[in-house]
Write an enzyme that holds these catalytic residues in place. Structure first.
Site, mmCIF file in Angstrom:
data_model
loop_
_atom_site.group_PDB
_atom_site.id
_atom_site.type_symbol
_atom_site.label_atom_id
_atom_site.label_comp_id
_atom_site.label_asym_id
_atom_site.label_seq_id
_atom_site.Cartn_x
_atom_site.Cartn_y
_atom_site.Cartn_z
ATOM 1 N N PHE A 30 0.867 -1.181 0.000
ATOM 2 C CA PHE A 30 0.000 0.000 0.000
ATOM 3 C C PHE A 30 0.911 1.240 0.000
ATOM 4 O O PHE A 30 1.897 1.282 0.713
ATOM 5 C CB PHE A 30 -0.857 -0.021 1.272
ATOM 6 C CG PHE A 30 -2.142 0.740 1.158
ATOM 7 C CD1 PHE A 30 -3.335 0.084 0.944
ATOM 8 C CD2 PHE A 30 -2.153 2.128 1.281
ATOM 9 C CE1 PHE A 30 -4.530 0.788 0.857
ATOM 10 C CE2 PHE A 30 -3.336 2.831 1.187
ATOM 11 C CZ PHE A 30 -4.529 2.170 0.982
ATOM 12 N N PHE A 90 -1.205 -2.677 8.055
ATOM 13 C CA PHE A 90 -1.924 -3.386 9.113
ATOM 14 C C PHE A 90 -1.475 -4.845 9.194
ATOM 15 O O PHE A 90 -1.517 -5.451 10.279
ATOM 16 C CB PHE A 90 -3.438 -3.316 8.824
ATOM 17 C CG PHE A 90 -4.291 -3.630 10.006
ATOM 18 C CD1 PHE A 90 -4.416 -2.721 11.057
ATOM 19 C CD2 PHE A 90 -4.995 -4.822 10.086
ATOM 20 C CE1 PHE A 90 -5.213 -3.003 12.153
ATOM 21 C CE2 PHE A 90 -5.793 -5.120 11.175
ATOM 22 C CZ PHE A 90 -5.906 -4.207 12.217
ATOM 23 N N GLU A 91 -1.040 -5.410 8.074
ATOM 24 C CA GLU A 91 -0.629 -6.824 8.037
ATOM 25 C C GLU A 91 0.815 -7.024 8.499
ATOM 26 O O GLU A 91 1.240 -8.170 8.709
ATOM 27 C CB GLU A 91 -0.773 -7.386 6.610
ATOM 28 C CG GLU A 91 -2.201 -7.730 6.205
ATOM 29 C CD GLU A 91 -3.067 -6.519 5.939
ATOM 30 O OE1 GLU A 91 -2.564 -5.549 5.342
ATOM 31 O OE2 GLU A 91 -4.243 -6.530 6.365
ATOM 32 N N ALA A 115 3.870 3.175 4.613
ATOM 33 C CA ALA A 115 3.420 4.559 4.779
ATOM 34 C C ALA A 115 1.922 4.551 5.036
ATOM 35 O O ALA A 115 1.158 4.029 4.218
ATOM 36 C CB ALA A 115 3.741 5.373 3.529
ATOM 37 N N VAL A 116 1.548 5.098 6.180
ATOM 38 C CA VAL A 116 0.123 5.257 6.480
ATOM 39 C C VAL A 116 -0.171 6.747 6.366
ATOM 40 O O VAL A 116 0.389 7.554 7.115
ATOM 41 C CB VAL A 116 -0.227 4.715 7.882
ATOM 42 C CG1 VAL A 116 -1.743 4.707 8.058
ATOM 43 C CG2 VAL A 116 0.325 3.305 8.084
ATOM 44 N N HIS A 153 -10.108 5.634 9.049
ATOM 45 C CA HIS A 153 -9.449 4.342 8.784
ATOM 46 C C HIS A 153 -7.956 4.428 9.091
ATOM 47 O O HIS A 153 -7.368 3.510 9.666
ATOM 48 C CB HIS A 153 -9.670 3.951 7.318
ATOM 49 C CG HIS A 153 -9.197 2.576 6.960
ATOM 50 N ND1 HIS A 153 -9.742 1.438 7.501
ATOM 51 C CD2 HIS A 153 -8.221 2.158 6.132
ATOM 52 C CE1 HIS A 153 -9.121 0.381 7.023
ATOM 53 N NE2 HIS A 153 -8.183 0.786 6.187
HETATM 54 N N1 INI Z 1 -2.384 0.647 4.508
HETATM 55 C C1 INI Z 1 -1.236 1.351 4.490
HETATM 56 O O1 INI Z 1 -0.144 0.763 4.528
HETATM 57 N N2 INI Z 1 -1.260 2.711 4.431
HETATM 58 C C2 INI Z 1 -2.438 3.411 4.410
HETATM 59 O O2 INI Z 1 -2.390 4.666 4.333
HETATM 60 C C3 INI Z 1 -3.649 2.692 4.447
HETATM 61 N N3 INI Z 1 -4.915 3.390 4.436
HETATM 62 O O3 INI Z 1 -4.925 4.613 4.698
HETATM 63 O O4 INI Z 1 -5.965 2.824 4.185
HETATM 64 C C4 INI Z 1 -3.597 1.281 4.481
HETATM 65 N N4 INI Z 1 -4.723 0.551 4.492
HETATM 66 C C5 INI Z 1 -4.733 -0.865 4.236
HETATM 67 C C6 INI Z 1 -4.505 -1.686 5.500
HETATM 68 O O5 INI Z 1 -3.150 -1.629 5.880
HETATM 69 C C7 INI Z 1 -4.854 -3.168 5.282
HETATM 70 O O6 INI Z 1 -4.062 -3.700 4.251
HETATM 71 C C8 INI Z 1 -6.328 -3.375 4.918
HETATM 72 O O7 INI Z 1 -7.185 -2.724 5.852
HETATM 73 C C9 INI Z 1 -6.644 -4.909 4.931
HETATM 74 O O8 INI Z 1 -6.475 -5.461 6.226
#
Ligand code: INI
Length: 158
Positions: free
Chosen positions: A22, A57-58, A81-82, A89
């Site tokens: 992501f 998140f993983e 990067a989030v 979210h």
């Molecule tokens: N994952 C990220 O690594 N960065 C983000 O900015 C992000 N946003 O903002 O949604 C993000 N979402 C996905 C999350 O990590 C999971 O992969 C998803 O929710 C499935 O579990």
């Protein structure tokens, strides 16, 4: 008086890197910075393994599995990067990721390094991925080397 601290010689350290797909535009630059830093401090490519996960998140889920292997890696570097969006979210992803990483480190005894950016904007993320605020992937790699070499000394003394 004893004074024990890590150093920055990465020769022989086995290091796993977990990279979130992501926001790959950012995380790929963090990975480049981390690998460059590890190599320049003596790490060998055959001791480095890069793993990809869908999102930040993983990251802790895979970190927990990697930290559980025998032999354990000397360190795990987490990169991603989030970036804040229009919903909350971001907050759940960022908090779950950071708490999860810390939990894996505490439970496993392996240094798990937080190299995941949490920013309000894409511009702030770009600044930290190899432009005007440096490269946080390289910073994470340095922290990994320092902690891994510190832990080796503590284990050797135990
Ligand atoms: N994952 C990220 O690594 N960065 C983000 O900015 C992000 N946003 O903002 O949604 C993000 N979402 C996905 C999350 O990590 C999971 O992969 C998803 O929710 C499935 O579990």
């Amino acid at each position: 008086m004893k004074h024990i601290e890590g150093h920055f010689d990465a020769r022989g350290l086995k290091i796993d890197l977990i990279v979130s797909r992501f926001n790959d535009f950012i995380s790929s630059h963090l990975l480049e910075g981390a690998l460059d830093c590890l190599r320049r401090h003596g790490a060998r490519d055959e001791d480095l393994t890069v793993y990809r996960v869908p999102g930040s998140f993983e990251i802790p889920y895979l970190a927990a599995r990697l930290a559980d292997r025998k032999p354990k890696p000397d360190a795990i570097i987490c990169l991603g990067a989030v970036i804040r969006g229009s919903t909350d979210h971001y907050q759940y992803v960022a908090e779950g990721m950071a708490r999860g990483i810390q939990r894996v480190a505490m439970d496993s005894g392996v240094p798990v390094i937080l190299g995941v950016l949490t920013t309000d904007t894409i511009e702030q993320a770009i600044e930290r991925a190899g432009t005007k605020s440096g490269n946080k992937g390289a910073d994470a790699a340095l922290a990994a080397i320092e902690m891994a070499t510190l832990f080796r000394q503590v284990s050797a003394k135990a």
